[in-house]
Enzyme design. Structure first.
Site, PDB file in Angstrom:
ATOM      1  N   TRP A 185       3.308   7.034 -16.448  1.00 56.62           N
ATOM      2  CA  TRP A 185       3.772   8.378 -16.064  1.00 56.62           C
ATOM      3  C   TRP A 185       3.557   8.533 -14.556  1.00 56.62           C
ATOM      4  CZ3 TRP A 185       0.948  12.364 -13.714  1.00 56.62           C
ATOM      5  CH2 TRP A 185       1.718  13.516 -13.461  1.00 56.62           C
ATOM      6  N   GLU A 226       6.808   7.714 -19.900  1.00 50.61           N
ATOM      7  CA  GLU A 226       6.614   9.123 -20.257  1.00 50.61           C
ATOM      8  C   GLU A 226       7.366  10.047 -19.302  1.00 50.61           C
ATOM      9  OE1 GLU A 226       2.476  10.195 -20.308  1.00 50.61           O
ATOM     10  OE2 GLU A 226       2.885  12.312 -20.696  1.00 50.61           O
ATOM     11  N   LYS A 228       9.018  13.877 -18.016  1.00 55.97           N
ATOM     12  CA  LYS A 228       8.526  15.238 -17.817  1.00 55.97           C
ATOM     13  C   LYS A 228       9.678  16.099 -17.333  1.00 55.97           C
ATOM     14  CE  LYS A 228       4.418  17.476 -15.966  1.00 55.97           C
ATOM     15  NZ  LYS A 228       2.989  17.229 -15.763  1.00 55.97           N
ATOM     16  N   ASP A 259       5.690  13.506 -24.622  1.00 57.69           N
ATOM     17  CA  ASP A 259       4.514  14.372 -24.485  1.00 57.69           C
ATOM     18  C   ASP A 259       4.946  15.784 -24.872  1.00 57.69           C
ATOM     19  OD1 ASP A 259       2.736  16.318 -23.199  1.00 57.69           O
ATOM     20  OD2 ASP A 259       1.792  14.601 -22.210  1.00 57.69           O
ATOM     21  N   HIS A 262       5.946  18.297 -22.167  1.00 66.79           N
ATOM     22  CA  HIS A 262       6.849  17.869 -21.094  1.00 66.79           C
ATOM     23  C   HIS A 262       8.311  18.241 -21.288  1.00 66.79           C
ATOM     24  CE1 HIS A 262       3.934  14.720 -19.250  1.00 66.79           C
ATOM     25  NE2 HIS A 262       3.392  15.897 -19.421  1.00 66.79           N
ATOM     26  N   HIS A 286       2.335  11.710 -26.835  1.00 69.47           N
ATOM     27  CA  HIS A 286       1.154  12.354 -26.281  1.00 69.47           C
ATOM     28  C   HIS A 286       1.086  13.737 -26.904  1.00 69.47           C
ATOM     29  CE1 HIS A 286       0.028  10.162 -22.299  1.00 69.47           C
ATOM     30  NE2 HIS A 286      -0.199   9.445 -23.379  1.00 69.47           N
ATOM     31  N   ASP A 294       3.019  23.121 -18.946  1.00 71.05           N
ATOM     32  CA  ASP A 294       2.344  21.893 -19.387  1.00 71.05           C
ATOM     33  C   ASP A 294       0.852  22.004 -19.090  1.00 71.05           C
ATOM     34  OD1 ASP A 294       1.819  19.251 -20.102  1.00 71.05           O
ATOM     35  OD2 ASP A 294       2.252  18.519 -18.086  1.00 71.05           O
ATOM     36  N   ASP A 296      -1.858  21.543 -20.900  1.00 68.83           N
ATOM     37  CA  ASP A 296      -2.792  20.589 -21.507  1.00 68.83           C
ATOM     38  C   ASP A 296      -3.993  21.249 -22.178  1.00 68.83           C
ATOM     39  OD1 ASP A 296      -1.607  17.854 -20.705  1.00 68.83           O
ATOM     40  OD2 ASP A 296      -1.601  18.969 -18.830  1.00 68.83           O
ATOM     41  N   ASP A 326      -3.459  13.973 -25.398  1.00 60.50           N
ATOM     42  CA  ASP A 326      -3.422  14.183 -23.955  1.00 60.50           C
ATOM     43  C   ASP A 326      -3.692  15.643 -23.644  1.00 60.50           C
ATOM     44  OD1 ASP A 326      -3.101  14.049 -21.262  1.00 60.50           O
ATOM     45  OD2 ASP A 326      -0.935  13.724 -21.289  1.00 60.50           O
TER      46      ASP A 326
HETATM   47  C1  RNT Z   1       0.879  14.219 -17.041  1.00 61.59           C
HETATM   48  C2  RNT Z   1       1.051  13.320 -18.215  1.00 61.59           C
HETATM   49  C3  RNT Z   1       0.093  12.175 -18.284  1.00 61.59           C
HETATM   50  C4  RNT Z   1      -1.327  12.584 -17.962  1.00 61.59           C
HETATM   51  C5  RNT Z   1      -2.346  11.525 -18.236  1.00 61.59           C
HETATM   52  C6  RNT Z   1      -3.633  11.800 -17.533  1.00 61.59           C
HETATM   53  O1  RNT Z   1       1.712  15.278 -17.059  1.00 61.59           O
HETATM   54  O2  RNT Z   1       1.000  14.050 -19.401  1.00 61.59           O
HETATM   55  O3  RNT Z   1       0.189  11.566 -19.512  1.00 61.59           O
HETATM   56  O4  RNT Z   1      -1.701  13.738 -18.624  1.00 61.59           O
HETATM   57  O5  RNT Z   1      -1.844  10.303 -17.953  1.00 61.59           O
HETATM   58 ZN    ZN Z   2       0.983  12.883 -21.255  1.00 61.35          ZN
END
Ligand code: RNT
Ligand code: ZN
Length: 419
Positions: A185, A226, A228, A259, A262, A286, A294, A296, A326
């Site tokens: 990513w 990955e 986004k 993810d 994303h 993820h 996003d 997290d 994640d």
């Molecule tokens: C970031 C991505 C990625 C990170 C990690 C730390 O937007 O989601 O996967 O969160 O690699």
């Molecule tokens: Zn991620």
């Protein structure tokens, strides 16, 4: 009723609907999650202290005490986390978490030797490892562009980094006897309208081709990409968008990593599963919990997560999915947040395995949409907790009702004593 009786009566309720609890539990016991290493220290890593700040597209908020400050502390925390989870799971490392022994090893210099002690630790604990290149928190990521930078030197540096990471991944995969997933990513993108989108994406495709030039045994290494939609500082343009990586991965035989944070806030990755599985054999995920963006947040047993797991089961390719966590939240006990997020994901899988899929499909095919909805609603009231408890007991993991006390004990004895 005691716990055993509760379980047996739950089993009966499910079987009245045609759901076999035993086989669901057996399948669940075989699923492994890839637990991310980066919640334990707020995506800090173990490079020299000046490099320890998150940035470049990664944003961690909070300053809850007790984060892991060294490899030893991180490993102790992770062992505690693994002991709180039913089942055997994997660990996903980031390149910035190497055993650098206090030396300044730049990203283009990382090598298998820096992950030797991780490999040993993992094999001692029977854990398999996955790997991530680290394209953030670095001066050469400050411009907002890494693999798609128009600066040739910057691009070459990051190509070297990812090549080195693939070598590390292959080393780990070979040692552990199963493929290490190397996930890529990058934060590349821009805050405002960008005119040369084509140019940046062309450069990214070229950089990726250079990174993947070397073939590794797929029994040791698998590569995922990955995407986004937007990030902080990349609101208008993200080079590695979903369409970009989808095209790249399909044309180059690579894996896509979805993810859950994303995509557009109302877009669900659950719906993508059946679309992608028409064309690919494996998928990487993820699991995260975006809140308005996003962000997290710690994963909980949300409708989104349940729907994702249900789609993985319905796709018939559950065992072809690599599900990683994640999230990173520094406002609460980090060990507890791991336990909540990982256990919620496992619960969502169990719920998905305990759905009366055949019956639902029959209702749908016959056009009885009331019955389909009715049965889905009815399932929410089934004694799921008794089945989950049974799973935890069988796997020697704490029950939900024991979790808070277990986490608090570790805080009292270990993380709470860290300054
Ligand atoms: C970031 C991505 C990625 C990170 C990690 C730390 O937007 O989601 O996967 O969160 O690699
Ligand atoms: Zn991620």
């Amino acid at each position: 009723m005691n716990d055993q009786q509760l379980f047996h009566s739950a089993e009966e309720r499910y079987s009245e609907l045609g759901v076999e609890v035993q086989s669901g539990l057996e399948r669940l016991a075989k699923l492994d999650l890839s637990i991310h290493c980066w919640q334990a220290d707020d995506v800090g890593g173990f490079e020299t202290p000046d490099a320890k700040l998150a940035g470049g597209g990664i944003q961690v908020t909070g300053n809850y005490p007790g984060k892991a400050r060294s490899l030893e502390e991180l490993r102790a925390d992770l062992q505690t986390v693994f002991a709180l989870l039913p089942g055997k799971h994997r660990l996903a490392l980031h390149a910035s978490y190497g055993d650098f022994a206090g030396k300044k090893i730049d990203r283009d210099q990382v090598a298998p030797e820096h992950f030797q002690s991780w490999a040993e630790w993992a094999s001692t604990h029977g854990i398999s490892l996955d790997f991530n290149s680290t394209f953030f928190s670095h001066p050469l990521a400050d411009s907002g562009f890494t693999l798609s930078s128009k600066n040739h030197e910057v691009r070459s540096f990051w190509i070297c980094h990812a090549q080195a990471c693939r070598e590390i991944g292959a080393f780990l995969g070979e040692r552990q006897g199963n493929p290490c997933i190397h996930n890529l990513w990058i934060p590349d993108g821009a805050k405002d309208h960008t005119v040369d989108r084509f140019g940046y994406r062309r450069l990214l495709a070229e950089s990726l081709d250079a990174i993947y030039e070397r073939d590794y045994d797929p029994g040791c290494l698998k590569d995922s990409l990955e995407s986004k939609l937007f990030g902080i500082g990349s609101e208008a343009f993200v080079v590695g968008s979903h369409e970009f990586y989808l095209g790249y991965a399909l044309s180059r035989g690579k894996l896509i990593c979805l993810d859950s944070g994303h995509f557009h806030p109302t877009e669900s990755i659950a719906d993508k599963v059946s679309a992608l599985f028409q064309f690919v054999e494996e998928l990487v995920f993820h699991v995260s919990r975006p809140m308005r963006w996003d962000s997290d947040h710690v994963v909980i047993l949300s409708d989104e997560l349940r729907e994702l797991c249900a789609e993985l089961v319905r796709s018939g390719k559950l065992e072809r999915c690599h599900v990683g966590l994640d999230f990173f939240d520094a406002t609460l006990n980090r060990i507890g947040s791991y336990a909540i997020g990982a256990r919620a994901t496992l619960k969502a899988f169990l719920m998905a395995l305990l759905l009366p899929h055949e019956r639902l499909r029959r209702y749908e095919e016959s056009g009885d949409f009331f019955a389909r909805l009715g049965l889905l609603e009815e399932m929410k009231g089934l004694p799921f907790g008794a089945v989950w408890d049974e799973h935890c007991r069988r796997m020697n993991a704490p029950l939900d009702r024991e979790l808070i006390e277990r986490v608090q004990r570790y805080e009292r004895d270990v993380t709470g004593r860290r300054q």
